[in-house]
Design a protein around this motif. Structure first.
Motif, PDB file in Angstrom:
ATOM      1  N   PHE A 269       0.843  -1.194   0.000  1.00  0.00           N
ATOM      2  CA  PHE A 269       0.000   0.000   0.000  1.00  0.00           C
ATOM      3  C   PHE A 269       0.879   1.246   0.000  1.00  0.00           C
ATOM      4  CE2 PHE A 269      -3.000  -3.138   1.467  1.00  0.00           C
ATOM      5  CZ  PHE A 269      -4.223  -2.697   0.985  1.00  0.00           C
ATOM      6  N   SER A 270       0.300   2.360  -0.398  1.00  0.00           N
ATOM      7  CA  SER A 270       0.974   3.661  -0.359  1.00  0.00           C
ATOM      8  C   SER A 270       0.119   4.634   0.442  1.00  0.00           C
ATOM      9  CB  SER A 270       1.195   4.217  -1.774  1.00  0.00           C
ATOM     10  OG  SER A 270       2.043   3.375  -2.520  1.00  0.00           O
ATOM     11  N   VAL A 271       0.793   5.544   1.145  1.00  0.00           N
ATOM     12  CA  VAL A 271       0.092   6.545   1.957  1.00  0.00           C
ATOM     13  C   VAL A 271       0.517   7.937   1.484  1.00  0.00           C
ATOM     14  CG1 VAL A 271      -0.284   7.477   4.264  1.00  0.00           C
ATOM     15  CG2 VAL A 271      -0.050   5.013   3.949  1.00  0.00           C
ATOM     16  N   ASP A 272      -0.473   8.767   1.129  1.00  0.00           N
ATOM     17  CA  ASP A 272      -0.228  10.148   0.706  1.00  0.00           C
ATOM     18  C   ASP A 272      -0.740  11.107   1.769  1.00  0.00           C
ATOM     19  OD1 ASP A 272       0.626   9.157  -1.807  1.00  0.00           O
ATOM     20  OD2 ASP A 272      -1.458   9.105  -2.507  1.00  0.00           O
ATOM     21  N   PHE A 273      -0.030  12.206   1.950  1.00  0.00           N
ATOM     22  CA  PHE A 273      -0.496  13.269   2.830  1.00  0.00           C
ATOM     23  C   PHE A 273      -1.393  14.200   2.025  1.00  0.00           C
ATOM     24  CE2 PHE A 273       2.908  11.524   5.149  1.00  0.00           C
ATOM     25  CZ  PHE A 273       2.742  11.877   6.484  1.00  0.00           C
ATOM     26  N   VAL A 274      -2.611  14.386   2.468  1.00  0.00           N
ATOM     27  CA  VAL A 274      -3.566  15.234   1.752  1.00  0.00           C
ATOM     28  C   VAL A 274      -3.352  16.682   2.170  1.00  0.00           C
ATOM     29  CG1 VAL A 274      -6.004  15.722   1.331  1.00  0.00           C
ATOM     30  CG2 VAL A 274      -5.233  13.351   1.606  1.00  0.00           C
ATOM     31  N   TRP A 275      -3.023  17.517   1.196  1.00  0.00           N
ATOM     32  CA  TRP A 275      -2.761  18.927   1.471  1.00  0.00           C
ATOM     33  C   TRP A 275      -4.064  19.698   1.511  1.00  0.00           C
ATOM     34  CZ3 TRP A 275      -3.358  23.368  -1.706  1.00  0.00           C
ATOM     35  CH2 TRP A 275      -2.766  24.536  -1.198  1.00  0.00           C
ATOM     36  N   LYS A 276      -4.181  20.597   2.473  1.00  0.00           N
ATOM     37  CA  LYS A 276      -5.370  21.442   2.593  1.00  0.00           C
ATOM     38  C   LYS A 276      -4.971  22.901   2.390  1.00  0.00           C
ATOM     39  CE  LYS A 276      -7.921  18.339   5.655  1.00  0.00           C
ATOM     40  NZ  LYS A 276      -8.611  18.198   6.953  1.00  0.00           N
ATOM     41  N   SER A 277      -5.751  23.591   1.599  1.00  0.00           N
ATOM     42  CA  SER A 277      -5.435  24.982   1.235  1.00  0.00           C
ATOM     43  C   SER A 277      -6.126  25.999   2.132  1.00  0.00           C
ATOM     44  CB  SER A 277      -5.846  25.230  -0.216  1.00  0.00           C
ATOM     45  OG  SER A 277      -7.253  25.058  -0.370  1.00  0.00           O
ATOM     46  N   THR A 278      -6.726  25.559   3.235  1.00  0.00           N
ATOM     47  CA  THR A 278      -7.558  26.447   4.058  1.00  0.00           C
ATOM     48  C   THR A 278      -6.846  27.729   4.459  1.00  0.00           C
ATOM     49  OG1 THR A 278      -8.676  24.486   4.940  1.00  0.00           O
ATOM     50  CG2 THR A 278      -8.982  26.564   6.125  1.00  0.00           C
ATOM     51  N   SER A 279      -5.636  27.610   5.010  1.00  0.00           N
ATOM     52  CA  SER A 279      -4.910  28.799   5.487  1.00  0.00           C
ATOM     53  C   SER A 279      -4.651  29.783   4.353  1.00  0.00           C
ATOM     54  CB  SER A 279      -3.585  28.388   6.128  1.00  0.00           C
ATOM     55  OG  SER A 279      -3.812  27.592   7.264  1.00  0.00           O
ATOM     56  N   PHE A 280      -4.224  29.264   3.200  1.00  0.00           N
ATOM     57  CA  PHE A 280      -3.891  30.134   2.076  1.00  0.00           C
ATOM     58  C   PHE A 280      -5.150  30.720   1.439  1.00  0.00           C
ATOM     59  CE2 PHE A 280      -0.589  26.918   2.540  1.00  0.00           C
ATOM     60  CZ  PHE A 280       0.517  27.728   2.732  1.00  0.00           C
ATOM     61  N   ASP A 281      -6.244  29.962   1.434  1.00  0.00           N
ATOM     62  CA  ASP A 281      -7.516  30.492   0.933  1.00  0.00           C
ATOM     63  C   ASP A 281      -7.980  31.676   1.781  1.00  0.00           C
ATOM     64  OD1 ASP A 281      -7.504  28.577  -1.033  1.00  0.00           O
ATOM     65  OD2 ASP A 281      -8.879  27.215   0.015  1.00  0.00           O
ATOM     66  N   ARG A 282      -7.768  31.559   3.091  1.00  0.00           N
ATOM     67  CA  ARG A 282      -8.158  32.650   3.984  1.00  0.00           C
ATOM     68  C   ARG A 282      -7.331  33.907   3.709  1.00  0.00           C
ATOM     69  NH1 ARG A 282      -8.413  28.952   9.477  1.00  0.00           N
ATOM     70  NH2 ARG A 282     -10.541  28.175   9.240  1.00  0.00           N
ATOM     71  N   MET A 283      -6.054  33.706   3.435  1.00  0.00           N
ATOM     72  CA  MET A 283      -5.203  34.863   3.112  1.00  0.00           C
ATOM     73  C   MET A 283      -5.689  35.560   1.846  1.00  0.00           C
ATOM     74  SD  MET A 283      -1.420  33.284   3.771  1.00  0.00           S
ATOM     75  CE  MET A 283      -1.132  32.096   5.077  1.00  0.00           C
ATOM     76  N   GLN A 284      -5.962  34.770   0.812  1.00  0.00           N
ATOM     77  CA  GLN A 284      -6.419  35.355  -0.458  1.00  0.00           C
ATOM     78  C   GLN A 284      -7.770  36.039  -0.280  1.00  0.00           C
ATOM     79  OE1 GLN A 284      -4.481  35.668  -2.861  1.00  0.00           O
ATOM     80  NE2 GLN A 284      -3.276  33.851  -3.329  1.00  0.00           N
ATOM     81  N   LEU A 285      -8.655  35.416   0.494  1.00  0.00           N
ATOM     82  CA  LEU A 285      -9.971  36.007   0.725  1.00  0.00           C
ATOM     83  C   LEU A 285      -9.853  37.319   1.494  1.00  0.00           C
ATOM     84  CD1 LEU A 285     -13.052  35.835   0.547  1.00  0.00           C
ATOM     85  CD2 LEU A 285     -13.027  34.475   2.654  1.00  0.00           C
ATOM     86  N   ALA A 286      -8.950  37.360   2.470  1.00  0.00           N
ATOM     87  CA  ALA A 286      -8.757  38.585   3.251  1.00  0.00           C
ATOM     88  C   ALA A 286      -8.268  39.724   2.355  1.00  0.00           C
ATOM     89  CB  ALA A 286      -7.759  38.324   4.375  1.00  0.00           C
ATOM     90  N   MET A 287      -7.334  39.431   1.448  1.00  0.00           N
ATOM     91  CA  MET A 287      -6.832  40.475   0.546  1.00  0.00           C
ATOM     92  C   MET A 287      -7.902  40.907  -0.451  1.00  0.00           C
ATOM     93  SD  MET A 287      -2.855  39.513  -0.230  1.00  0.00           S
ATOM     94  CE  MET A 287      -3.177  37.821  -0.690  1.00  0.00           C
ATOM     95  N   LYS A 288      -8.734  39.953  -0.906  1.00  0.00           N
ATOM     96  CA  LYS A 288      -9.809  40.306  -1.823  1.00  0.00           C
ATOM     97  C   LYS A 288     -10.832  41.198  -1.125  1.00  0.00           C
ATOM     98  CE  LYS A 288     -13.392  38.290  -4.766  1.00  0.00           C
ATOM     99  NZ  LYS A 288     -14.030  37.025  -5.241  1.00  0.00           N
ATOM    100  N   THR A 289     -11.189  40.833   0.112  1.00  0.00           N
ATOM    101  CA  THR A 289     -12.133  41.643   0.881  1.00  0.00           C
ATOM    102  C   THR A 289     -11.572  43.033   1.136  1.00  0.00           C
ATOM    103  OG1 THR A 289     -12.944  39.631   1.968  1.00  0.00           O
ATOM    104  CG2 THR A 289     -13.483  41.739   3.019  1.00  0.00           C
ATOM    105  N   PHE A 290     -10.289  43.091   1.446  1.00  0.00           N
ATOM    106  CA  PHE A 290      -9.612  44.367   1.681  1.00  0.00           C
ATOM    107  C   PHE A 290      -9.684  45.259   0.448  1.00  0.00           C
ATOM    108  CE2 PHE A 290      -5.378  46.627   1.715  1.00  0.00           C
ATOM    109  CZ  PHE A 290      -5.736  47.577   2.663  1.00  0.00           C
ATOM    110  N   ALA A 291      -9.639  44.634  -0.751  1.00  0.00           N
ATOM    111  CA  ALA A 291      -9.632  45.407  -1.999  1.00  0.00           C
ATOM    112  C   ALA A 291     -11.021  45.882  -2.411  1.00  0.00           C
ATOM    113  CB  ALA A 291      -9.010  44.573  -3.118  1.00  0.00           C
ATOM    114  N   VAL A 292     -12.050  45.074  -2.181  1.00  0.00           N
ATOM    115  CA  VAL A 292     -13.379  45.387  -2.728  1.00  0.00           C
ATOM    116  C   VAL A 292     -14.346  45.953  -1.692  1.00  0.00           C
ATOM    117  CG1 VAL A 292     -13.113  43.611  -4.500  1.00  0.00           C
ATOM    118  CG2 VAL A 292     -14.268  43.028  -2.366  1.00  0.00           C
ATOM    119  N   ASP A 293     -14.082  45.706  -0.396  1.00  0.00           N
ATOM    120  CA  ASP A 293     -15.009  46.153   0.650  1.00  0.00           C
ATOM    121  C   ASP A 293     -14.387  47.305   1.431  1.00  0.00           C
ATOM    122  OD1 ASP A 293     -16.896  46.507   2.570  1.00  0.00           O
ATOM    123  OD2 ASP A 293     -16.755  44.492   3.446  1.00  0.00           O
ATOM    124  N   GLU A 294     -14.896  48.502   1.210  1.00  0.00           N
ATOM    125  CA  GLU A 294     -14.335  49.675   1.869  1.00  0.00           C
ATOM    126  C   GLU A 294     -14.562  49.665   3.373  1.00  0.00           C
ATOM    127  OE1 GLU A 294     -15.996  53.065   0.021  1.00  0.00           O
ATOM    128  OE2 GLU A 294     -14.935  52.798  -1.892  1.00  0.00           O
TER     129      GLU A 294
END
Length: 601
Positions: free
Chosen positions: A409-434
């Motif tokens: 058998f083989s075991v893979d580590f599943v990567w989660k983008s949650t932290s980086f998605d939050r960063m991108q969302l924060a910058m998007k909100t910062f840009a569009v929401d005054e």
């Protein structure tokens, strides 16, 4: 860049500095006189008489008739066969091997760059140097590197080990010490950054020992050395020359010239493609650099356009790093949990090097010959301990599970983008929401000149917080300044009391506002230190942690949210289910539903 952990404080009726570990190779100065040792002989006597010593990492340095100067750079079979000439001085082409190191009447091919010649498999992946006495193999990636610095501050092998975070090496079979894996004689540790040597009573033999704990205590195998003479194998970012020869200057001049920036980019390419070469750096897009970070931005869109690609680059790197931890050849034992979910038990090689926690997601795969390919994801429910070395993985589905197969058998580590998605969302909100931040914070983040604001605050009579050390003059000034400004930055070297100052600030903010204060820090250790200090002031503190860290021990475990829920005696039924889950490790399907429902209340 990582998403911060949190500690929350609330004012009640009763009333660390962050350290960074710098990983650097061979910073200890060596005062040992290496002239006492000669390079080992390549005679049959070495191969037979001292081979047993090599197996136990007791290295014989007894020089034979063939001195270091005689070895030169000609102990490479690829070099020897270059000097085959016929009687007229022309190259003999009988074996078709024309690597161009021999001299002719018309051209001095010794000056031909290594980059233009066909190189052997053990050539340095950076510069092409391939003298067996000067190269070592990285055991993790199986690539060869030399002990020359080239255009960098450290040797190529050390550069690679540090950048790739690899630790184990093997000497070449034709090197003076033979094909030898460097490891501690006492415990078998193979981390070269921890290894050093101690001369034995015989002047021609050294013993390899790791710094901790073996070099700091008497050996149980042999008392034939003085541990106070321990010295590292790496000095000034190079392996010691008696262990791995530094190529002569002429060979280094003929080698392929590579810069530190090219090395960095090549190491990045290897994470995606282990077979990448320097030529791949020349392909379109490989050298594209992101926009430079500015000190002033026109607007939030420019801020997002510059930081967005940087966050994506960091996310891509983190994903490659996580996915590169795949382990093959895993043996699995199958079980069925009380909740009727399939559980796979297996052991990881070198588990201590993996950053695995309860709740982490893994993918289990089978690609063998006994059945069609199969894969399923699950989350970790059990980690190795002093009872068992197995990891428990609860699968998300139980259908079609190959319970009749236990190997390959083989075991893979599943990567989660949650932290980086939050960063991108924060910058998007910062840009569009005054309205996402105040005007003052908006312009401050963009580096605009903003008139200083002074908040109308009722200053405390005493700035030191209860049960914390008394603040000195500069710390009192920092607290007073922060309480009067909407945004502040406190700087200071380690040991100046930034953690105590921060805890005192939180105490005063909670008392002044009579509300909740959210405290963030860049690491779990930093959050724990702040939590301890804030708790000492008798504020009501709740330490928020990720679910994957709930099973880990910490000095503030009693203050974590899940522990406070467990110790809350207002709901006996929930207490009973929590106790049952802790004892058995899992709950039945019905109990699990009831547990989740009660926990949300």
């Amino acid at each position: 860049m990582s998403y911060p952990d949190y500690a929350m404080s609330q004012g009640g009726e009763e009333d660390g500095d962050f350290g960074y570990l710098e990983f650097e190779a061979g910073t200890q100065d060596s005062q040992y006189d290496y002239s006492d040792f000669g390079l080992p002989s390549q005679q049959t006597q070495l191969n037979h008489g001292t081979q047993d010593d090599l197996n136990f990492m007791s290295l014989s340095l007894n020089g034979g008739p063939q001195s270091q100067s005689e070895l030169g750079g000609t102990d490479d079979p690829y070099h020897h066969q270059q000097h085959s000439h016929n009687q007229h001085g022309h190259h003999a082409s009988g074996n078709g091997d024309q690597r161009g190191f021999e001299e002719t009447d018309e051209h001095d091919l010794n000056d031909q760059p290594l980059a233009l010649t066909e190189l052997p498999p053990h050539a340095c992946k950076y510069c092409g140097i391939h003298s067996p006495a000067s190269v070592v193999k990285c055991e993790t990636c199986k690539k060869w590197f030399c002990n020359s610095r080239g255009n960098t501050s450290g040797s190529h092998i050390i550069n690679h080990l540090v950048r790739a975070k690899h630790k184990e090496v093997v000497l070449h079979a034709l090197s003076p010490l033979g094909e030898t894996t460097l490891e501690c004689y006492n415990c078998g540790c193979k981390n070269v950054f921890l290894l050093g040597f101690i001369p034995a009573k015989s002047d021609t033999v050294v013993v390899l020992l790791c710094r901790q704990p073996c070099a700091s205590m008497p050996s149980s195998k042999d008392m034939n050395w003085d541990t106070s003479q321990w010295l590292p194998l790496i000095d000034d970012r190079c392996f010691l020359p008696w262990l791995v020869k530094i190529p002569p200057e002429q060979e280094q001049l003929r080698a392929r010239q590579i810069t530190a920036m090219q090395i960095t980019k090549l190491e990045d390419l290897w994470r995606e493609n282990p077979n990448a070469t320097l030529e791949d750096l020349e392909r379109p897009g490989a050298d594209d650099e992101p926009q430079s970070v500015l000190t002033r931005y026109e607007d939030a869109y420019q801020y997002q356009n510059i930081f967005g690609p940087l966050v994506k680059m960091e996310a891509d790197y983190d994903k490659r790093l996580k996915e590169s931890q795949t382990q093959d050849g895993i043996s699995v034992t199958w079980d069925m949990g009380l909740n009727q979910k399939r559980v796979a038990w297996f052991a990881f090689a070198k588990f201590e090097e993996l950053r695995l926690a309860v709740g982490d997601e893994l993918r289990l795969r089978y690609n063998g010959e006994l059945r069609k390919p199969w894969e399923c994801t699950g989350h970790v429910i059990k980690l190795p301990n002093n009872v068992s070395d197995d990891v428990g993985l609860e699968l998300r589905r139980s259908d079609d599970t190959p319970v009749d197969i236990n190997h390959n058998f083989s075991v893979d580590f599943v990567w989660k983008s949650t932290s980086f998605d939050r960063m991108q969302l924060a910058m998007k909100t910062f840009a569009v929401d005054e309205s996402s931040v105040s005007g003052y914070i908006y312009h401050r983040l963009l580096g605009h000149e903003v008139e200083s604001q002074i908040l109308k605050t009722q200053m405390p009579k005493r700035f030191s917080a209860p049960n914390l050390p008394e603040l000195n003059h500069s710390q009192v000034f920092a607290v007073k300044s922060v309480l009067q400004k909407p945004l502040s930055l406190i700087q200071g070297p380690p040991g100046t009391g930034k953690t105590v100052t921060s805890a005192s600030l939180v105490y005063h903010l909670a008392k002044m506002n009579m509300g909740q204060v959210l405290v963030c820090a860049p690491s779990n250790v930093a959050v724990d230190q702040l939590t301890e200090k804030i708790n000492a002031t008798r504020l009501k503190v709740v330490r928020m942690t990720a679910k994957s860290r709930e099973a880990l021990d910490s000095p503030v475990k009693a203050l974590t949210l899940h522990e406070q829920v467990i110790n809350n005696d207002t709901n006996p039924e929930l207490q009973k289910l929590i106790q049952l889950k802790n004892e058995q490790g899992e709950l039945s399907s019905s109990d699990e539903k009831k547990y989740k429902s009660l926990k949300k209340q």
